[in-house]
Write an enzyme that holds these catalytic residues in place. Structure first.
Site, PDB file in Angstrom:
ATOM      1  N   ASP A 248       0.828  -1.200   0.000  1.00  0.00           N
ATOM      2  CA  ASP A 248       0.000   0.000   0.000  1.00  0.00           C
ATOM      3  C   ASP A 248       0.869   1.258   0.000  1.00  0.00           C
ATOM      4  O   ASP A 248       1.853   1.339   0.749  1.00  0.00           O
ATOM      5  CB  ASP A 248      -0.856  -0.037   1.277  1.00  0.00           C
ATOM      6  CG  ASP A 248      -1.971   0.976   1.304  1.00  0.00           C
ATOM      7  OD1 ASP A 248      -2.927   0.811   0.535  1.00  0.00           O
ATOM      8  OD2 ASP A 248      -1.884   1.939   2.102  1.00  0.00           O
TER       9      ASP A 248
ATOM     10  N   GLU B 142       1.762  -0.316  -4.976  1.00  0.00           N
ATOM     11  CA  GLU B 142       0.880   0.780  -5.376  1.00  0.00           C
ATOM     12  C   GLU B 142       1.744   2.035  -5.415  1.00  0.00           C
ATOM     13  O   GLU B 142       2.051   2.615  -4.369  1.00  0.00           O
ATOM     14  CB  GLU B 142      -0.258   0.942  -4.356  1.00  0.00           C
ATOM     15  CG  GLU B 142      -1.244   2.018  -4.756  1.00  0.00           C
ATOM     16  CD  GLU B 142      -2.083   2.568  -3.604  1.00  0.00           C
ATOM     17  OE1 GLU B 142      -3.164   3.101  -3.883  1.00  0.00           O
ATOM     18  OE2 GLU B 142      -1.666   2.489  -2.435  1.00  0.00           O
TER      19      GLU B 142
HETATM   20  C1  NOJ Z   1      -4.425   2.987  -0.687  1.00  0.00           C
HETATM   21  C2  NOJ Z   1      -5.575   2.015  -0.635  1.00  0.00           C
HETATM   22  O1  NOJ Z   1      -5.802   1.501  -1.918  1.00  0.00           O
HETATM   23  C3  NOJ Z   1      -6.751   2.777  -0.090  1.00  0.00           C
HETATM   24  O2  NOJ Z   1      -7.927   2.014  -0.167  1.00  0.00           O
HETATM   25  C4  NOJ Z   1      -6.462   3.210   1.333  1.00  0.00           C
HETATM   26  O3  NOJ Z   1      -7.498   4.041   1.793  1.00  0.00           O
HETATM   27  C5  NOJ Z   1      -5.150   3.993   1.407  1.00  0.00           C
HETATM   28  N1  NOJ Z   1      -4.097   3.419   0.647  1.00  0.00           N
HETATM   29  C6  NOJ Z   1      -4.690   4.085   2.845  1.00  0.00           C
HETATM   30  O4  NOJ Z   1      -4.234   2.840   3.295  1.00  0.00           O
END
Ligand code: NOJ
Length: 557
Positions: A205, A247
């Site tokens: 993440d 990500e």
């Molecule tokens: C990215 C995630 O895809 C999202 O759903 C989340 O709210 C944020 N990071 C915080 O963890």
């Protein structure tokens, strides 16, 4: 490179499927999905043909950010099951030939995490320095605020602590201080813990936020990318097959340094999502002009053979359009989500594809054909295979996180609980379980489910797509996205008509021999190629074709 290598670097032509245990299948009638329910659907997923499951967070959490606010990294949320249920599920998935990766959310914790509770309570707490504190709020925000509907600053004053703390996301998600070596050690421990339980890697993440500290921070990581390289090598020492799928929503150029260190030596992330390609795909569809997509894919930086792009057309968040210009974003909004309630944070859409495309099945199929034929590894979001819609009555991003629709019954075959107890209400009307569900589509050879299943099979049978080199073919019609992927001595050529007009295009292939014939992949058919490499293809409105050739003219299978 040999075909057998494709199983060592399994992620290069995997098909990933993202799901949330909470919304997949409820086994104990409490209205919320669980691991025992998910285990009952492992055979469904194996039959669909996906090869790797990505589980959204399933850890204990107060649920302010739907589980992305974690209060214990070493446990399973008791509402979803036990460790036993988790391990049984992993074992079952592996038995059916699927790997499992899990969300690693370590940029921040929940404010309910015992580390934060201890940190805020006293400046002498051993955990105080696990978070990022300041006496005065630095003048950063609102710049960089991720959820501008709820937050105006990256800094929150904490009465108990008597200081401000940094939070990239909601204020209930204080950022961990990765400049502290103890925090870095703990993150490594978390990764190795889950790897020991059998997962094949992590969807990491918010990677840039995780490793990059703000200029206003007092302490800095000496070399943030060294930290990623360390995690990767540590993980691969324990489990050679494990991947880190990051990500990293940055420009392609900025993504480059997250794959491999610029100095060479040492890998960082194994895979990264192609957010730029995804946004360009929507712009191309809105304009019915392939050029933005051609430019975006061609603009991907070169990556090493172990690395890979993860392609997607929908994920669990808002469909972000943040890397488009304001004008381009408006074009996409106008085409696919003109009403304010369909948009989020001024930068994205909270709709699923079938509603954005007004239920036009031909166009929806074209999108999935495009996704599965793009160079990279496709990632599906649960429910895409049956064309689920969203529920705009739900708050923010939850609109696209409604329960999986298995049967036409009121509980959608997801639960037998009272509708009032269901974790999140289903979409209504044309998108309700009554109209869109697995049971109706599974045995129907003409359903979207059957189509997506076939695409997955063909993607798996064409290693050219995951492993090959991309090049665009020049098309006389701007609406046609035509590309080829070459791998070893074979190629796949794919054509997609982004417009509703039927078109006939003549394209030219390099490197043809007298024996070159193009064999259709998605249906029977052979297209001749002349001595100069020219061939002519007819495409219906929103039509698509995949063609494959081998230089000796034999039939690829
Ligand atoms: C990215 C995630 O895809 C999202 O759903 C989340 O709210 C944020 N990071 C915080 O963890």
């Amino acid at each position: 490179m040999r075909i057998t290598d494709t199983s060592d670097l399994w992620w290069k032509n995997a098909v990933l499927y993202c799901l949330d245990v909470e919304t997949f299948l409820d086994s104990d009638a409490d209205g919320q999905g669980d691991f025992q329910g998910l285990s009952q659907r492992v055979d469904y997923l194996a039959d669909l043909g996906v090869t790797c499951l990505w589980l959204m967070p399933f850890y204990p959490s107060p649920g302010v950010d739907d589980g992305y606010d974690i209060s214990d990294f070493y446990a399973v949320d008791p509402d979803l099951g036990t460790f036993g249920d988790f391990v049984e599920f992993i074992r079952m998935a592996r038995d059916r030939g699927m790997r499992v990766i899990i969300d690693l959310v370590v940029n921040h914790t929940s404010d309910q995490h015992p580390w934060f509770q201890s940190a805020r309570a006293s400046r002498d707490s051993p955990y105080r320095d696990w978070y990022v504190w300041a006496d005065e709020p630095p003048a950063d925000g609102p710049q960089g605020v991720t959820f501008p509907d709820k937050e105006v600053s990256l800094w929150q004053y904490d009465e108990v602590a008597g200081q401000y703390y940094l939070h990239r996301f909601y204020r209930s998600q204080p950022d961990l201080n990765v400049a502290n070596p103890k925090v870095r050690d703990e993150i490594a421990k978390i990764i190795l813990f889950w790897a020991a339980l059998g997962v094949s890697g992590f969807r990491v993440d918010a990677v840039p936020f995780l490793i990059e500290t703000l200029p206003s921070d007092k302490s800095q990581i000496p070399d943030p990318h060294e930290f990623l390289r360390h995690l990767r090598s540590l993980l691969n020492r324990r489990t050679g097959e494990a991947i880190l799928l990051g990500e990293v929503n940055l420009t392609h150029e900025d993504q480059r340094k997250f794959f491999a260190s610029p100095e060479g030596g040492g890998q960082e992330l194994t895979m990264q999502f192609d957010f730029i390609g995804m946004q360009a795909l929507y712009l191309a569809m809105a304009r019915q002009d392939a050029s933005p997509l051609i430019r975006a894919i061609a603009d991907r930086p070169p990556i090493s053979v172990e690395n890979q792009w993860a392609t997607f057309v929908r994920n669990h968040d808002e469909l972000t359009l943040d890397k488009l210009t304001l004008g381009e974003r408006e074009e996409v909004f106008r085409a696919f989500g003109p009403k304010p309630e369909m948009q989020l944070y001024g930068r994205g859409l909270r709709r699923r594809i079938p509603t954005m495309l007004k239920g036009d099945m031909q166009r929806i199929r074209m999108v999935y054909s495009l996704l599965l034929s793009l160079p990279g590894t496709p990632v599906l979001f649960y429910g895409e295979e049956i064309g689920m819609g969203e529920n705009l009555a739900e708050d923010g991003r939850l609109a696209v996180r409604t329960p999986m629709q298995w049967t036409p019954e009121p509980g959608g075959g997801f639960t037998t609980a009272d509708p009032a107890a269901i974790v999140r209400p289903f979409p209504k009307g044309a998108w309700s379980p009554k109209r869109v569900n697995v049971a109706d589509q599974r045995d129907d050879p003409d359903s979207l489910y059957s189509f997506v299943r076939q695409l997955i099979r063909f993607y798996r049978e064409c290693p050219e797509l995951g492993w090959g080199t991309f090049s665009a073919l020049e098309s006389p019609d701007a609406a046609v996205f035509a590309h080829r992927s070459d791998w070893e001595d074979r190629s796949v050529i794919a054509l997609h008509n982004l417009s509703p007009r039927a078109v006939t295009v003549t394209l030219t292939l390099d490197g043809v021999t007298k024996r070159t014939k193009l064999h259709d992949v998605l249906r029977p058919g052979i297209t001749p190629v002349d001595a100069k490499g020219a061939f002519t293809i007819e495409l219906d409105g929103y039509g698509y074709r995949w063609l494959r050739h081998q230089p000796d003219g034999t039939l690829p299978i």
